[in-house]
Design a protein around this motif. Structure first.
Motif, PDB file in Angstrom:
ATOM      1  N   ALA A  52       0.951  -1.131  -0.095  1.00 18.86           N
ATOM      2  CA  ALA A  52       0.016   0.151   0.036  1.00 18.86           C
ATOM      3  C   ALA A  52       0.934   1.056   0.089  1.00 18.86           C
ATOM      4  O   ALA A  52       1.979   1.403   0.749  1.00 18.86           O
ATOM      5  CB  ALA A  52      -0.941  -0.040   1.142  1.00 18.86           C
ATOM      6  N   ILE A  53       0.580   2.094  -1.079  1.00 15.04           N
ATOM      7  CA  ILE A  53       1.414   3.317  -1.119  1.00 15.04           C
ATOM      8  C   ILE A  53       0.730   4.629  -0.664  1.00 15.04           C
ATOM      9  O   ILE A  53      -0.414   4.747  -1.368  1.00 15.04           O
ATOM     10  CB  ILE A  53       1.928   3.530  -2.606  1.00 15.04           C
ATOM     11  N   ILE A  58       4.754   6.567   1.885  1.00 18.91           N
ATOM     12  CA  ILE A  58       5.170   5.657   2.796  1.00 18.91           C
ATOM     13  C   ILE A  58       4.586   4.371   2.201  1.00 18.91           C
ATOM     14  O   ILE A  58       3.435   4.293   1.787  1.00 18.91           O
ATOM     15  CB  ILE A  58       4.386   5.807   3.902  1.00 18.91           C
ATOM     16  N   VAL A  59       5.386   3.554   2.318  1.00 17.43           N
ATOM     17  CA  VAL A  59       5.239   1.996   1.710  1.00 17.43           C
ATOM     18  C   VAL A  59       4.791   1.098   2.834  1.00 17.43           C
ATOM     19  O   VAL A  59       5.638   0.858   4.186  1.00 17.43           O
ATOM     20  CB  VAL A  59       6.297   1.466   0.976  1.00 17.43           C
ATOM     21  N   TYR A  60       3.694   0.630   3.003  1.00 15.63           N
ATOM     22  CA  TYR A  60       3.150  -0.407   4.000  1.00 15.63           C
ATOM     23  C   TYR A  60       3.471  -1.783   3.303  1.00 15.63           C
ATOM     24  O   TYR A  60       2.709  -2.045   1.897  1.00 15.63           O
ATOM     25  CB  TYR A  60       1.924  -0.447   4.482  1.00 15.63           C
ATOM     26  N   VAL A  72       7.143  -0.235   5.681  1.00 19.19           N
ATOM     27  CA  VAL A  72       8.625  -0.447   5.039  1.00 19.19           C
ATOM     28  C   VAL A  72       9.527   0.750   5.307  1.00 19.19           C
ATOM     29  O   VAL A  72      10.510   0.689   5.551  1.00 19.19           O
ATOM     30  CB  VAL A  72       8.310  -0.929   3.731  1.00 19.19           C
TER      31      VAL A  72
ATOM     32  N   THR B   7       1.314  10.650  -4.223  1.00 22.15           N
ATOM     33  CA  THR B   7       2.025   9.640  -4.848  1.00 22.15           C
ATOM     34  C   THR B   7       1.378   8.650  -5.460  1.00 22.15           C
ATOM     35  O   THR B   7       0.104   8.445  -4.827  1.00 22.15           O
ATOM     36  CB  THR B   7       2.950   8.885  -3.561  1.00 22.15           C
ATOM     37  N   ALA B   9       1.385   4.959  -7.929  1.00 20.33           N
ATOM     38  CA  ALA B   9       2.234   3.831  -8.181  1.00 20.33           C
ATOM     39  C   ALA B   9       1.739   2.957  -9.492  1.00 20.33           C
ATOM     40  O   ALA B   9       0.564   2.969  -9.542  1.00 20.33           O
ATOM     41  CB  ALA B   9       2.306   2.887  -7.072  1.00 20.33           C
ATOM     42  N   ALA B  37      10.670  -3.024  -1.493  1.00 15.68           N
ATOM     43  CA  ALA B  37      11.374  -3.010  -0.233  1.00 15.68           C
ATOM     44  C   ALA B  37      12.221  -1.595  -0.234  1.00 15.68           C
ATOM     45  O   ALA B  37      12.356  -1.023   0.908  1.00 15.68           O
ATOM     46  CB  ALA B  37      12.215  -4.373  -0.068  1.00 15.68           C
ATOM     47  N   TRP B  39      13.693   1.482  -3.027  1.00 13.77           N
ATOM     48  CA  TRP B  39      13.322   2.621  -4.221  1.00 13.77           C
ATOM     49  C   TRP B  39      14.482   3.427  -4.534  1.00 13.77           C
ATOM     50  O   TRP B  39      15.069   3.909  -3.644  1.00 13.77           O
ATOM     51  CB  TRP B  39      11.797   3.764  -3.687  1.00 13.77           C
ATOM     52  N   VAL B 298      -4.131   6.023   1.670  1.00 12.79           N
ATOM     53  CA  VAL B 298      -3.451   5.177   0.652  1.00 12.79           C
ATOM     54  C   VAL B 298      -4.059   5.555  -0.816  1.00 12.79           C
ATOM     55  O   VAL B 298      -5.295   5.360  -1.023  1.00 12.79           O
ATOM     56  CB  VAL B 298      -3.882   3.498   0.781  1.00 12.79           C
ATOM     57  N   ASN B 299      -3.156   5.773  -1.851  1.00 12.82           N
ATOM     58  CA  ASN B 299      -3.670   6.027  -3.232  1.00 12.82           C
ATOM     59  C   ASN B 299      -3.435   4.939  -4.015  1.00 12.82           C
ATOM     60  O   ASN B 299      -4.132   4.966  -5.140  1.00 12.82           O
ATOM     61  CB  ASN B 299      -2.579   7.364  -3.677  1.00 12.82           C
ATOM     62  N   SER B 300      -2.399   4.092  -3.728  1.00 14.90           N
ATOM     63  CA  SER B 300      -2.376   2.839  -4.695  1.00 14.90           C
ATOM     64  C   SER B 300      -1.931   1.646  -3.964  1.00 14.90           C
ATOM     65  O   SER B 300      -1.368   1.510  -3.022  1.00 14.90           O
ATOM     66  CB  SER B 300      -1.060   3.410  -5.595  1.00 14.90           C
ATOM     67  N   PHE B 301      -2.432   0.543  -4.480  1.00 11.91           N
ATOM     68  CA  PHE B 301      -1.973  -0.831  -3.899  1.00 11.91           C
ATOM     69  C   PHE B 301      -1.171  -1.360  -5.083  1.00 11.91           C
ATOM     70  O   PHE B 301      -1.517  -1.282  -6.399  1.00 11.91           O
ATOM     71  CB  PHE B 301      -3.182  -1.752  -3.604  1.00 11.91           C
ATOM     72  N   LEU B 302      -0.165  -2.083  -4.617  1.00 13.62           N
ATOM     73  CA  LEU B 302       0.540  -2.876  -5.716  1.00 13.62           C
ATOM     74  C   LEU B 302       0.696  -4.160  -5.279  1.00 13.62           C
ATOM     75  O   LEU B 302       0.735  -4.656  -4.103  1.00 13.62           O
ATOM     76  CB  LEU B 302       2.016  -2.578  -5.745  1.00 13.62           C
TER      77      LEU B 302
END
Lengths: 77, 304
Positions: A52-53, A58-60, A72, B7, B9, B37, B39, B298-302
């Motif tokens: 989730a960005i 921030i990266v979760y 993360v 942001t 993605a 992990a 960037w 949360v704007n994006s899920f990857l």
């Protein structure tokens, strides 16, 4: 592949699914899911590792299909 | 240190993804090669200072191509990079509503055609509209396909965080009518069955207008799920189709808002700004379970 999904496609779109490809469409922003290219199915849908960005970068992460989550870090360091 | 914003993605392959974000020096492009992990900075687009990223699109067959939908105070744009995000060239520019809140998005069909729903202007009131374009040359040229307002008969706005091709050439784009202006409210699904060449309204719910944030996902069982933020209701909404869009069923899951959504297998993963909470649902929204809190917007899920 889901047999019910195949039946749905045949019923609504008149397509018979005869061959499968492991190519998947891509990013969530583009759209994850099942797609069809003629009679060739595109799609893999076993995504275990979810990120989730946040708006601020921030990266979760979840490595178990979304059951548990941890941070993360920030993309911008 | 300054804080990034807006942001967005997009994933390229099993381990690689890009983001675009606003920073103090313009739009920055970052890339991960290890599933998020770590960037690395790809480029700083100083010339795009003051622009807001809407969405990214990566072309799997040509990983050096990166499409960036962005907007400034007056216009929406599609920029194209052919060098992995180092440099960008403007390929589309249309007027947008200066007070609009729409967020556009891309969908790449299996045949390689790209659909772009780009925010544009709706005259006279405080909302926006979308124009739909397609490209068959990886974003070099764009063909106008649909004016969402003219197709639905009303302004057509949303912040669409995900779209999906749920059968050959078939996708639907969720929107909502103007809430502030005309007084006519409702929700619309625009559907195409021919890779964006023609569009029709496939469902109308006319007695109310959910808020902006929408997402479309498809589960492993084939069911399509559309989410709407429900901030002007007591609950958000899910529309479920078990027949590839022929019919839809409304559900109101037990949480306060749905601001974003993704899925894996037959599980829905829902993000709510209320408490910064991530929920999971294994029964298409009948019950939801919170699994994380304190998560920033949360704007994006990857998915990897």
């Amino acid at each position: 592949m889901s047999s019910r999904l195949s039946q749905l496609v045949e019923r609504r779109y008149g397509l018979a699914i005869t061959e499968r490809s492991n190519y998947y469409i891509g990013a969530t922003a583009i759209g994850e899911g099942w797609g069809y290219k003629g009679l060739i199915m595109l799609g893999e849908y076993d995504f275990k590792y979810i990120r989730a960005i946040s708006d601020t970068g921030i990266v979760y992460k979840s490595d178990d299909y979304g059951n548990t989550w941890s941070t993360v870090g920030n993309i911008v360091t | 240190m300054a804080v990034a914003s807006n942001t967005r993605a997009a994933k390229r392959d099993a381990t690689t993804a890009y983001v675009a974000l606003n920073y103090t020096d313009g739009i920055r492009i970052y890339k991960t090669n290890n599933c998020g992990a770590t960037w690395s900075l790809v480029s700083i687009q100083n010339s795009l200072f003051g622009y807001t990223p809407d969405s990214l699109c990566i072309i799997p067959s040509n990983p050096d191509i990166v499409l960036l939908m962005a907007e400034d105070a007056s216009n929406s744009y599609i920029f194209k990079s052919v060098d992995g995000g180092l440099t960008f060239t403007n390929k589309l520019q249309i007027v947008r509503n200066t007070t609009g809140h729409c967020r556009g998005n891309f969908l790449r069909f299996g045949i390689g055609r790209i659909l772009a729903f780009v925010p544009t202007k709706y005259g006279g009131i405080n909302e926006s509209n979308f124009y739909g374009y397609t490209s068959d040359d990886n974003g070099d040229t764009w063909t106008f396909r649909v004016d969402a307002e003219n197709t639905t008969g009303f302004p057509f706005g949303s912040r669409m965080s995900s779209l999906v091709e749920y059968a050959t050439g078939a996708t639907c784009v969720p929107g909502r009518s103007d809430y502030w202006g005309s007084g006519t409210t409702g929700v619309w699904f625009l559907e195409t069955k021919n890779w964006g060449e023609s569009w029709s309204v496939i469902s109308i719910y006319s007695s109310g207008s959910p808020d902006w944030d929408t997402a479309v996902v498809q589960l492993l069982n084939g069911d399509i799920v559309i989410s709407w933020n429900g901030s002007i209701y007591s609950q958000p909404r899910l529309y479920i189709s078990k027949d590839l869009g022929a019919t839809w069923t409304l559900k109101t899951p037990s949480l306060s808002k749905i601001d974003n959504m993704t899925s894996t297998k037959n599980r829905l993963i829902l993000y709510s700004t209320v408490g910064g909470t991530i929920y999971i649902s294994d029964n298409e929204g009948d019950t939801v379970t919170p699994v994380a809190t304190g998560i920033e917007v949360v704007n994006s899920f990857l998915l990897f």
